[in-house]
Design an enzyme around this catalytic site. Structure first.
Site, PDB file in Angstrom:
ATOM      1  CG  ASP A  70     -48.528  67.833 -67.359  1.00  0.00           C
ATOM      2  OD1 ASP A  70     -49.215  68.219 -66.279  1.00  0.00           O
ATOM      3  OD2 ASP A  70     -48.729  68.230 -68.401  1.00  0.00           O
ATOM      4  CB  SER A  71     -41.921  67.164 -66.850  1.00  0.00           C
ATOM      5  OG  SER A  71     -41.487  68.805 -66.519  1.00  0.00           O
ATOM      6  CG  HIS A 107     -71.817  59.312 -73.552  1.00  0.00           C
ATOM      7  ND1 HIS A 107     -70.977  58.614 -73.607  1.00  0.00           N
ATOM      8  CD2 HIS A 107     -72.276  59.381 -74.951  1.00  0.00           C
ATOM      9  CE1 HIS A 107     -70.738  58.049 -74.581  1.00  0.00           C
ATOM     10  NE2 HIS A 107     -71.513  58.670 -75.489  1.00  0.00           N
ATOM     11  N   GLY A 126     -68.707  53.192 -77.499  1.00  0.00           N
ATOM     12  CA  GLY A 126     -67.536  52.583 -78.521  1.00  0.00           C
ATOM     13  C   GLY A 126     -68.228  53.126 -80.095  1.00  0.00           C
ATOM     14  CD  GLU A 154     -69.447  58.800 -70.338  1.00  0.00           C
ATOM     15  OE1 GLU A 154     -70.580  58.852 -69.758  1.00  0.00           O
ATOM     16  OE2 GLU A 154     -69.013  58.496 -71.345  1.00  0.00           O
ATOM     17  CE  LYS A 200     -51.220  71.472 -66.913  1.00  0.00           C
ATOM     18  NZ  LYS A 200     -50.312  71.129 -67.740  1.00  0.00           N
ATOM     19  N   GLY A 212     -39.737  72.566 -66.069  1.00  0.00           N
ATOM     20  CA  GLY A 212     -40.323  73.572 -64.947  1.00  0.00           C
ATOM     21  C   GLY A 212     -42.103  73.354 -65.038  1.00  0.00           C
ATOM     22  N   GLY A 213     -42.328  72.616 -66.155  1.00  0.00           N
ATOM     23  CA  GLY A 213     -43.901  72.596 -66.038  1.00  0.00           C
ATOM     24  C   GLY A 213     -44.304  71.429 -65.110  1.00  0.00           C
ATOM     25  CB  CYS A 243     -73.433  55.160 -75.677  1.00  0.00           C
ATOM     26  SG  CYS A 243     -73.549  55.799 -77.347  1.00  0.00           S
ATOM     27  CE1 TYR A 244     -71.196  48.471 -80.461  1.00  0.00           C
ATOM     28  CE2 TYR A 244     -69.785  47.643 -78.692  1.00  0.00           C
ATOM     29  CZ  TYR A 244     -70.346  47.501 -80.088  1.00  0.00           C
ATOM     30  OH  TYR A 244     -69.970  46.304 -80.624  1.00  0.00           O
TER      31      TYR A 244
END
Ligand code: XMP
Length: 510
Positions: free
Chosen positions: A227-228, A169, A54, A171, A366, A224-225, A81-82
């Site tokens: 994600d949508s 970190h 954080g 991750e 993604k 057409g993408g 970290c924090y």
């Protein structure tokens, strides 16, 4: 109920990345805000707790603090970290501010055997650090397990209590051995078994949507993408035909694209409303050459057309959007940043139309959305579709936009993409497209002089579209593409290749 690791979010930009790493290991996690009570945490029967990084400093009076009872939950705790500094402070140690800040990749050296770093941990490895404060006195019962080159404590642990701290970190991909550390925590220390996968995510998300939406209606804009489309198929699974998908054809799509996209949506069983607004868009764009003006006109008209259609559907309460996690970070971090391009989306709509937002993919990245698309049986053509900008060919048709110029661009673009496909290159390119330039040049065809338009070929590779490298395409393939475009597309007599990376160029030309 699946095994859970609780992630307490203290405001790090990497919190979702911790969750993502756990998902990759088939471990379910729940992200809770730092002000959560210990009793709420206990209700979820966590196998382990991770306290995130954080931006605060634990020594400031208003710094983020967690309910100290959380440390008595009876399960292992890892502070990152924090989170490590907070753990240190809450268990009686000391944190100093500002005397040895480290930002960037740092060399870490092991100091002792460590449950968290694991038996196989290298003696030295690189890790991403991003801190101003550091632990200056260990709490009782803790040992130092690694340090940085400048002597800063990089990791600590209290094996008896199963409390662990990492100053770096684990991750992020820049940390070598980071994934293994998270794996050690989840499996060896918290004893998770890996009983969760993305299919479980689909089932629980579909149930949540069904419960939230009930009998009301949801509207979404489809482009057409990936994600949508993936979010629409998910919501369709939950509420069927009560999801109304509006597909606005703005006349700025690629060759045969609207037909192909509608066809695949219908095959997926989506309830699609097709709106052909191409003439309205062309009319509004008449004579406009300024890139930002084009973007504004398209963005506003898109919202108008969408709103007109959505209003025809009675009883709509929700707007579905395909927001994914990088969109969330970008809009957060972009505050105050310089405007490079006005991206086109339906951002202003929810308030304007008094709709509640549904964003099922908000926590995913993604590539996870693509994996999900496979799980829910979506066709490859949608899952692996290259990104395509909201304003479509308008930002690739430089200068004035007319139907004739768009048709020229569409024809050239179709040849470029199909030749890349034939050469087996297309699937490995992030984006490949043609740009029609606002200049003419002299050429010779047969025995005659020509004075025609110019096409630029643009192909790039990227990880996240924030930076990009131009793709090295074989000269013979390029030669074939150039010959075909000049022969088959009237009005084109010259092809150029864009060899700039991003930065300094952007991916699109406008
Ligand atoms: P630039 O040109 O800024 O593009 O390097 C980065 C990525 O974003 C896409 N792009 C858009 N996507 N709406 C979108 O949804 C837009 O208005 C838009 N403009 C650019 C671009 O194709 C690339 O993938």
């Amino acid at each position: 109920m699946h095994e859970n690791i609780i992630i307490i979010n203290c405001g790090s930009q990497f919190t979702q990345l911790i969750a993502r790493r756990l998902r990759e290991m088939k471990v379910h996690s729940v992200i809770l805000n730092w002000d959560i009570n210990a009793s709420e945490v206990l209700k979820l029967a966590p196998k382990g707790i991770i306290i995130s990084g954080g931006p605060d400093s634990v020594n400031e009076p208003d710094a983020i603090n967690i309910d100290p009872q959380i440390l008595n939950a009876g399960c292992p705790v890892l502070g990152i970290c924090y989170g490590m500094q907070l753990l240190t402070k809450l268990t009686g140690g000391q944190v100093s501010s500002g005397n040895a800040p480290e930002y960037g990749v740092t060399r870490i050296t092991k100091q002792a055997d460590s449950l968290l770093l694991g038996k196989t941990a290298p003696e030295e490895f690189n890790a991403l650090m991003s801190h101003g404060d550091n632990v200056s006195r260990l709490p009782e019962g803790f040992i130092i397990t690694s340090k940085t080159g400048s002597g800063v404590i990089a990791s600590i642990e209290n094996a008896a209590k199963k409390f662990f701290g990492l100053q770096f970190h684990p991750e992020v991909i820049h940390t070598e051995h980071g994934e293994k550390i998270i794996h050690n925590f989840a499996f060896d220390i918290c004893r998770c078994s890996g009983d969760w996968d993305l299919t479980d995510w689909v089932n629980s998300t579909v149930n949540d949507i069904r419960e939230r939406v009930k009998a009301s209606k949801v509207v979404c804009g489809l482009s057409g993408g990936v994600d949508s489309s993936v979010s629409a198929v998910l919501v369709n699974r939950a509420i069927g035909q009560n999801l109304y998908c509006v597909f606005v054809n703005h006349g700025l799509m690629r060759l045969n694209e609207p037909e192909a996209v509608i066809e695949s949506y219908k095959k997926l069983g989506l309830n699609v409303i097709y709106v052909d607004a191409s003439e309205r868009f062309l009319e509004a764009l008449k004579g406009v050459t300024d890139p930002e003006k084009k973007r504004h006109i398209i963005g506003h008209l898109f919202i108008d057309v969408f709103e007109e259609e959505a209003k025809k559907i009675q009883g709509t309460e929700f707007l579905l959007q395909g927001t994914i996690y990088p969109d969330v970070i970008e809009s957060g971090s972009k505050k105050g940043a310089a405007l490079i391009k006005s991206h086109h989306n339906v951002g202003g709509l929810p308030e304007k139309m008094n709709l509640k937002l549904l964003e099922p993919l908000r926590d995913l990245f993604k590539d996870e959305v693509r994996k999900l698309g496979k799980i829910i049986d979506m066709p490859e053509s949608i899952i692996n579709r290259q990104p395509f900008p909201g304003p479509g060919l308008a930002v690739r048709c430089l200068g004035e936009i007319t139907k004739a110029r768009l048709d020229t661009l569409r024809a050239a673009d179709a040849i470029f993409r199909s030749e890349l496909q034939k050469a087996n290159l297309y699937q490995d390119i992030w984006q490949a497209f043609c740009v029609l330039l606002p200049v003419k040049s002299v050429g010779v065809m047969g025995d005659s002089r020509t004075y025609n338009e110019v096409i630029a070929l643009r192909a790039i590779n990227s990880q996240d579209a924030m930076t990009a490298e131009f793709t090295r395409i074989d000269y013979d393939v390029l030669d074939k593409i150039a010959k075909r475009i000049c022969n088959e597309v009237p009005c084109i007599n010259r092809i150029v290749l864009d060899i700039t990376s991003k930065p300094p160029a952007t991916i699109e030309w406008e």
